[in-house]
Design a protein around this motif. Structure first.
Motif, PDB file in Angstrom:
ATOM      1  N   LEU A  96     -16.344   3.722  34.730  1.00 17.18           N
ATOM      2  CA  LEU A  96     -15.422   4.810  35.050  1.00 17.18           C
ATOM      3  C   LEU A  96     -14.327   4.945  34.004  1.00 17.18           C
ATOM      4  O   LEU A  96     -13.810   6.038  33.766  1.00 17.18           O
ATOM      5  CB  LEU A  96     -14.819   4.602  36.438  1.00 17.18           C
ATOM      6  CG  LEU A  96     -15.785   4.837  37.602  1.00 17.18           C
ATOM      7  CD1 LEU A  96     -15.103   4.540  38.927  1.00 17.18           C
ATOM      8  CD2 LEU A  96     -16.304   6.272  37.596  1.00 17.18           C
ATOM      9  N   THR A 115     -11.725  10.364  39.164  1.00 20.31           N
ATOM     10  CA  THR A 115     -12.070   9.099  38.491  1.00 20.31           C
ATOM     11  C   THR A 115     -10.940   8.093  38.656  1.00 20.31           C
ATOM     12  O   THR A 115     -11.181   6.904  38.944  1.00 20.31           O
ATOM     13  CB  THR A 115     -12.345   9.355  37.008  1.00 20.31           C
ATOM     14  OG1 THR A 115     -13.422  10.294  36.878  1.00 20.31           O
ATOM     15  CG2 THR A 115     -12.716   8.072  36.296  1.00 20.31           C
ATOM     16  N   VAL A 153     -15.704   7.128  31.525  1.00 20.11           N
ATOM     17  CA  VAL A 153     -15.636   8.519  32.000  1.00 20.11           C
ATOM     18  C   VAL A 153     -14.227   9.056  31.811  1.00 20.11           C
ATOM     19  O   VAL A 153     -14.023  10.194  31.360  1.00 20.11           O
ATOM     20  CB  VAL A 153     -16.060   8.608  33.483  1.00 20.11           C
ATOM     21  CG1 VAL A 153     -15.820  10.017  34.023  1.00 20.11           C
ATOM     22  CG2 VAL A 153     -17.515   8.211  33.647  1.00 20.11           C
ATOM     23  N   LEU A 154     -13.229   8.247  32.157  1.00 25.14           N
ATOM     24  CA  LEU A 154     -11.837   8.671  32.034  1.00 25.14           C
ATOM     25  C   LEU A 154     -11.471   8.931  30.573  1.00 25.14           C
ATOM     26  O   LEU A 154     -10.786   9.909  30.249  1.00 25.14           O
ATOM     27  CB  LEU A 154     -10.929   7.590  32.634  1.00 25.14           C
ATOM     28  CG  LEU A 154      -9.464   7.964  32.816  1.00 25.14           C
ATOM     29  CD1 LEU A 154      -9.313   9.179  33.704  1.00 25.14           C
ATOM     30  CD2 LEU A 154      -8.691   6.779  33.401  1.00 25.14           C
TER      31      LEU A 154
END
Length: 847
Positions: free
Chosen positions: A512, A495, A515-516
């Motif tokens: 993202l 990512t 997501v991180l």
């Protein structure tokens, strides 16, 4: 079947050409008064097929003509089965489209060994030797080429038919001769056998007579009971060794011929010797006069029988001296037994199972139960035993009366006169007394203290097993967390790499980043699991309690029964406390699980979180809180509540009001320990039927929370060569991508042994070793040790999910190794690699 059919020779012709089959029929079948024209046509056909020649009269032939090999083989098999086999078979070699004549010859021979076979063909393409090998013997196989003359054919059929008949006649004659020889031989053997049997029978009878006499003597001498055989007048005819020993005599002749009354005195109550009537006499006690003159008490029984045609009396004499001694000893033992019973340190009683009543009891048993003797003897088992022990007693009584047991050892719980209970270890033997009663003689030892100790031991073992389960769960959690760490490492790392590649694409970058952020939260969860599995000290830091509470409630919703409603009231969500998130998670889980178990399948679970400020000290049941700000967590249920007698013990370890399978009694004790360790306090309010409410107070320290940090745009970079080692291919690819982005040259391996070979081949090639710790074949620490044995100054970065443990090992070794805690963020990895390289310096790296 007519006479001509019986004399006819069966001939089989197999050829795919109809003309050949017709020619064989004309040549071999007998002539009739047919028209001259037909005869002329036959002669023309013979000249066409066989050349010039004249016909001759041949044998009477029954001809079977077939045009294919398979029907021909079947015809041969059927002829043998019907008992009318073919004598001669003419077989063409080529018979399309089916199997050829070579196959037919082989199959015919397999079904009829006596068949005379003639192979005929117009060509010489099949070697005769091959056919002979496939259909032996050669003497029954001829090979002829077409064309051939009719008279040759008839002559060949006649010759082969005579040969076939002669062979069959020879076989019949040989069989008849063998049958006659066997019959005569059997007659002679039977006569010889009968003679031998008669001789052996006479010898056996003579030997049997001798053996019978010897066996009788051996049997009589081997019996432990004395035996004496007398005639009808009472004269002794024979005695065995045991009788001689009882009488004190050394030789049988000392007693032979003497009257039995000289040896055995007449009993006072029974005439002696007994009458020689059929059947055994009633055994009676008497006295045997020994050679020494002393009398020996004996038990004598007799039976009249015939021996070698003579009426005799067989008398069995048993020594009663030992039994008499036993009886005296028994009487003495009985007296001693009575004394021992009264003075024994254990309870003793006798019980009559026939009448279900007590027969006797000693003083110790009376002391155990508190009854006096008359009261105890009047008791019934159902008044003395607790219900569970009474069930055991009745079951064993049933086995006893069925004859399945003769003794038992069991533990029974008795009621005493005062109403309390006591445990006793009961050892019982069951015998029939002189009155025919089934009596149990029982020894009871007070084991109340031992039973209490056993209960304490069982409780302690249960606690130990629970602790072992928790330890095993911790090990399992640690293993799962380690594997999950590797997955998270790949998710977070790729990512971060993708974020760097997106440039100004804000929307994908925003996605993202979520997501991180989720990956980092998962990483924190894994760290908590690892802390739990290691059993180490939790790491306290400022956290938002509201976040943990909400996460637990989401988790619980899926696991609680559908009938339980969850009501939450979360206020002041930004307030912080100093704690390990896993601790708050465990407090919430234990309190909510306890409430759910109390409510069962339906109810209302209430969870509240708010900030409270105490202006003065707050006195709780188990603690006192100083003034100040606190986060207050409330978990309440509308279950059955807690009895007032149990409220004071509710936080004690292993205390539980549930059944053995319903809980361990550790949940609330763990909650109390965690809260106390966080400088907080917990109290409980409950009443039967009014539910239960727990309040948790945690101090607010006034600190800032740790925020998730984004990956910095400017990372430390370099150009050195790094050897990357990890057994997970995905993590190797991730490491390559990150390190190459940072400017480094990277060589990788997924096998630590391969990595060691690469390093040892060119030690000076690499500036830094970046390795995972947990790998098959070789751990990261082992790889570091072997690498530095060759090049001691090589910088090393070790990636691991067990940072504390590895750090302790490195400290003990005095190793200078940079640790990177999994999952490793890009910035953390860049910082660790750069620091390891800069700390060592080029000069020390070469060492």
């Amino acid at each position: 079947m007519n006479d001509s059919a019986e004399k006819a020779v069966r001939v089989l012709v197999v050829d795919d050409e109809p003309a050949i089959l017709a020619a064989f029929g004309e040549v071999l079948r007998p002539k009739t008064a047919s028209a001259e024209g037909a005869a002329q046509r036959m002669r023309d056909l013979e000249r066409t097929l066989f050349g010039d020649g004249e016909s001759e009269t041949g044998p009477l032939v029954e001809l079977t003509a077939l045009n294919q090999a398979e029907p021909a083989v079947e015809a041969v098999a059927q002829a043998v089965a019907q008992g009318r086999p073919f004598a001669v078979a003419f077989v063409d070699v080529r018979m399309p489209p089916g199997p050829d004549g070579v196959w037919a010859v082989k199959e015919m021979r397999a079904r009829d060994q006596a068949l005379e076979i003639v192979v005929m063909t117009a060509y010489s393409d099949v070697p005769p030797g091959r056919i002979a090998q496939m259909a032996p013997p050669p003497s029954k196989l001829l090979y002829m080429q077409k064309p051939f003359h009719a008279h040759e054919l008839r002559q060949l059929v006649a010759s082969l038919s005579d040969k076939w008949r002669s062979q069959r006649e020879l076989e019949r004659t040989q069989r008849e001769l063998e049958r006659r020889v066997e019959e005569r031989t059997a007659q002679l053997a039977q006569a010889n056998a009968s003679l031998r049997e008669e001789i052996e029978r006479r010898r056996a009878n003579q030997a049997e007579l001798a053996r019978s006499e010897q066996n009788l003597r051996l049997i009589l001498d081997c019996l432990p009971v004395g035996l004496m055989i007398t005639d009808s007048a009472g004269k002794v005819l024979r005695v065995n060794a045991a009788a001689l020993k009882l009488s004190g005599h050394a030789h049988e002749n000392d007693l032979l011929g003497r009257h039995c009354r000289e040896i055995i005195a007449e009993h006072e109550q029974s005439p002696w010797p007994p009458s020689a009537e059929p059947g055994p006499s009633q055994p009676c006690e008497s006295t045997l006069m020994r050679l020494s003159g002393e009398g020996l008490p004996v038990l004598v029984s007799a039976i009249a029988l015939k021996l070698d045609g003579q009426d005799v009396l067989l008398q069995a004499i048993a020594d009663l001296s030992e039994r008499k001694n036993w009886e005296r000893a028994l009487n003495e033992s009985e007296a001693r037994y009575r004394q021992l019973v009264e003075f024994a340190p254990a309870g003793i009683y006798e019980f009559d199972f026939s009448a279900s009543r007590f027969l006797s009891v000693n003083e110790v048993m009376l002391e155990y139960t508190g009854y006096d003797r008359d009261e105890f003897l009047a008791l019934r088992p159902e008044k003395l035993l607790t219900p569970e022990s009474l069930r055991d007693y009745l079951g064993q009584q049933k086995q006893l009366l069925a004859g399945d047991i003769s003794s038992q050892t069991n533990e029974y719980q008795f009621y005493t006169k005062s109403g309390r209970t006591m445990w006793a270890l009961v050892n019982a033997n069951f015998v029939f007394d002189g009155q025919g009663r089934l009596v149990g003689r029982v020894v009871a030892n007070d084991i109340t203290a031992r039973k209490q100790a056993e209960q304490d031991k069982v409780l302690m073992e249960s606690r130990i097993r629970q602790a072992q389960k928790m330890e095993a769960l911790g090990s399992l959690a640690g293993g799962v967390a380690h594997d999950f760490n590797n997955i998270l490492n790949a998710v977070i790392g790729f990512t971060e790499l993708t974020l760097r590649e997106l440039g100004e694409q804000e929307t994908p970058k925003a996605y993202l980043k979520h997501v991180l952020q989720a990956g980092r939260r998962a990483s924190e969860l894994v760290r908590q699991i690892l802390t739990f599995s290691r059993g180490g000290e939790p790491e306290k830091k400022p956290i938002h309690v509201a976040i943990v509470v909400k996460e637990v409630l989401k988790l619980l919703r899926a696991s609680l029964p559908a009938g339980i409603e969850i009501k939450q009231n979360i206020q002041n969500a930004d307030e912080l406390v100093l704690a390990d998130p896993s601790q708050i998670h465990q407090v919430m889980m234990n309190l909510c699980a306890n409430a759910a178990q109390a409510m069962g399948e339906s109810g209302l679970l209430t969870v509240e979180l708010r900030k409270v400020t105490l202006g003065r000290p707050l006195e709780l049941d188990m603690a006192s809180l100083p003034p100040g700000p606190y986060v207050q967590l409330v978990v309440a249920d509308n279950g059955p509540g807690v009895e007032p007698a149990h409220i004071g013990r509710i936080f004690e370890p292993y205390f539980s009001t549930k059944s053995a399978s319903g809980g361990t009694g550790l949940g609330l004790a763990v909650v109390h320990g965690i809260v106390k360790g966080l400088d907080g306090a917990i109290d409980v309010k409950s009443a039967p039927g009014a539910g239960c409410q727990f309040r948790v107070f945690l101090p607010i320290p006034g600190l800032a929370a740790d925020d998730d940090q984004e990956t910095p745009n400017h990372l430390p970079m370099g150009h050195e060569t790094i050897l990357l080692v990890d057994d997970e291919p995905e993590l190797v690819r991730l490491g390559l991508g990150v390190l190459e982005v940072l400017g480094y040259r990277v060589e990788s391996a997924t096998d630590p042994e391969e990595a060691l070979r690469m390093f040892l081949a060119e030690p000076a090639r690499y500036d830094l070793l970046l390795t995972d710790q947990t790998m098959p074949k070789m751990t990261g620490l082992e790889l570091i040790e072997r690498v530095r044995a060759r090049r001691g100054g090589l910088p090393v970065v070790l990636c691991t999910g067990y940072g504390e443990q590895v750090a302790r090992i490195l400290a003990q070794r005095g190793e200078n190794v940079r640790l990177a805690q999994k999952p490793v963020l890009m910035a953390e990895l860049a910082q660790a690699v750069r620091l390891a390289l800069d700390e060592t310096g080029p000069e020390r790296r070469e060492q």
